[in-house]
Design a protein around this motif. Structure first.
Motif, PDB file in Angstrom:
ATOM      1  N   UNK A   1      12.824  -2.879  15.934  1.00 16.58           N
ATOM      2  CA  UNK A   1      13.793  -4.038  16.230  1.00 16.58           C
ATOM      3  C   UNK A   1      13.480  -4.872  17.416  1.00 16.58           C
ATOM      4  N   UNK A   2      12.795  -3.979  18.417  1.00 16.21           N
ATOM      5  CA  UNK A   2      12.404  -4.672  19.676  1.00 16.21           C
ATOM      6  C   UNK A   2      11.310  -5.534  19.575  1.00 16.21           C
ATOM      7  N   UNK A   3      10.025  -4.865  18.612  1.00 21.40           N
ATOM      8  CA  UNK A   3       9.087  -5.413  18.361  1.00 21.40           C
ATOM      9  C   UNK A   3       9.183  -6.912  17.594  1.00 21.40           C
ATOM     10  N   UNK A   4      10.237  -6.726  16.479  1.00 21.05           N
ATOM     11  CA  UNK A   4      10.510  -7.996  15.741  1.00 21.05           C
ATOM     12  C   UNK A   4      11.136  -8.994  16.496  1.00 21.05           C
ATOM     13  N   UNK A   5      12.138  -8.666  17.238  1.00 20.60           N
ATOM     14  CA  UNK A   5      12.985  -9.537  18.046  1.00 20.60           C
ATOM     15  C   UNK A   5      12.656 -10.288  19.313  1.00 20.60           C
ATOM     16  N   UNK A   6      11.943  -9.146  19.949  1.00 17.10           N
ATOM     17  CA  UNK A   6      11.542  -9.600  21.470  1.00 17.10           C
ATOM     18  C   UNK A   6      12.699  -9.157  22.143  1.00 17.10           C
ATOM     19  N   UNK A   7      13.844  -8.593  21.785  1.00 17.37           N
ATOM     20  CA  UNK A   7      14.966  -8.136  22.477  1.00 17.37           C
ATOM     21  C   UNK A   7      14.624  -7.092  23.333  1.00 17.37           C
ATOM     22  N   UNK A   8      15.112  -6.931  24.720  1.00 17.58           N
ATOM     23  CA  UNK A   8      15.016  -5.946  25.664  1.00 17.58           C
ATOM     24  C   UNK A   8      15.391  -4.471  24.993  1.00 17.58           C
ATOM     25  N   UNK A   9      14.925  -3.240  25.168  1.00 15.87           N
ATOM     26  CA  UNK A   9      15.330  -2.103  24.676  1.00 15.87           C
ATOM     27  C   UNK A   9      16.579  -1.638  25.172  1.00 15.87           C
ATOM     28  N   UNK A  10      16.777  -2.031  26.502  1.00 21.67           N
ATOM     29  CA  UNK A  10      18.477  -1.785  26.938  1.00 21.67           C
ATOM     30  C   UNK A  10      19.281  -2.441  25.983  1.00 21.67           C
ATOM     31  N   UNK A  11      18.972  -3.705  26.108  1.00 22.99           N
ATOM     32  CA  UNK A  11      20.204  -4.654  25.460  1.00 22.99           C
ATOM     33  C   UNK A  11      20.402  -4.091  23.906  1.00 22.99           C
ATOM     34  N   UNK A  12      19.113  -3.845  23.230  1.00 23.12           N
ATOM     35  CA  UNK A  12      19.179  -3.219  21.778  1.00 23.12           C
ATOM     36  C   UNK A  12      20.051  -1.681  21.779  1.00 23.12           C
ATOM     37  N   UNK A  13      19.865  -0.864  22.708  1.00 28.29           N
ATOM     38  CA  UNK A  13      20.367   0.351  22.809  1.00 28.29           C
ATOM     39  C   UNK A  13      21.872   0.169  22.970  1.00 28.29           C
ATOM     40  N   UNK A  14      22.278  -0.686  23.846  1.00 27.10           N
ATOM     41  CA  UNK A  14      23.619  -1.132  23.857  1.00 27.10           C
ATOM     42  C   UNK A  14      24.312  -1.432  22.918  1.00 27.10           C
ATOM     43  N   UNK A  15      23.725  -2.474  22.213  1.00 27.01           N
ATOM     44  CA  UNK A  15      24.363  -3.027  20.977  1.00 27.01           C
ATOM     45  C   UNK A  15      24.425  -1.932  19.854  1.00 27.01           C
ATOM     46  N   UNK A  16      23.430  -1.093  19.723  1.00 25.55           N
ATOM     47  CA  UNK A  16      23.596  -0.175  18.648  1.00 25.55           C
ATOM     48  C   UNK A  16      24.635   0.780  19.001  1.00 25.55           C
ATOM     49  N   UNK A  17      24.772   1.219  20.059  1.00 26.20           N
ATOM     50  CA  UNK A  17      25.712   2.041  20.667  1.00 26.20           C
ATOM     51  C   UNK A  17      27.220   1.534  20.334  1.00 26.20           C
ATOM     52  N   UNK A  18      27.335   0.244  20.517  1.00 23.71           N
ATOM     53  CA  UNK A  18      28.656  -0.330  20.473  1.00 23.71           C
ATOM     54  C   UNK A  18      28.715  -0.359  18.962  1.00 23.71           C
ATOM     55  N   UNK A  19      27.738  -0.879  17.922  1.00 29.97           N
ATOM     56  CA  UNK A  19      28.012  -0.743  16.359  1.00 29.97           C
ATOM     57  C   UNK A  19      28.158   0.749  15.908  1.00 29.97           C
TER      58      UNK A  19
END
Length: 110
Positions: free
Chosen positions: A1-19
């Motif tokens: 996800x990080x590679x394909x979106x360019x989103x920072x890993x910490x932000x992705x981790x926070x969003x996955x945790x909330x989902x």
């Protein structure tokens, strides 16, 4: 996800945790400290919404769709139909009724 979106890993981790916390995803360990995520029943019910948002974005937000979604060999053109009568739902024929005590179509009643 990080590679394909360019989103920072910490932000992705926070969003996955909330989902996961909201019951949309389930987290499964497949190796020590490695996880994969699966949609829950609630998450799978979001598929029609996500397909519709993708179609909207392809039409209005980009010059060329970054990905093509197909169903049985043809491009998907999502539509919403009434589960009761099977008629396509557009702006005509809809009637909105507030269902929250103390609210009208104008908002909260004084």
């Amino acid at each position: 996800i990080a590679r394909n979106t360019g989103a920072p890993r910490d932000r992705l981790a926070a969003r996955l945790k909330s989902l996961v916390a909201e019951g949309i995803l389930e987290k499964h360990e497949y190796q020590a400290t490695r996880f994969e995520y699966h949609l829950t029943e609630s998450g799978r019910e979001l598929l029609p919404l996500l397909v519709s948002l993708l179609a909207w974005g392809d039409r209005w937000a980009v010059a060329e769709p970054p990905m093509i979604l197909e169903h049985h060999g043809h491009r998907v053109r999502p539509t919403t139909v009434c589960g009761e009568c099977g008629e396509a739902i557009g702006s005509g024929g809809l009637h909105w009724t507030p269902n929250t005590p103390g609210w009208s179509m104008a908002g909260p009643e004084a």
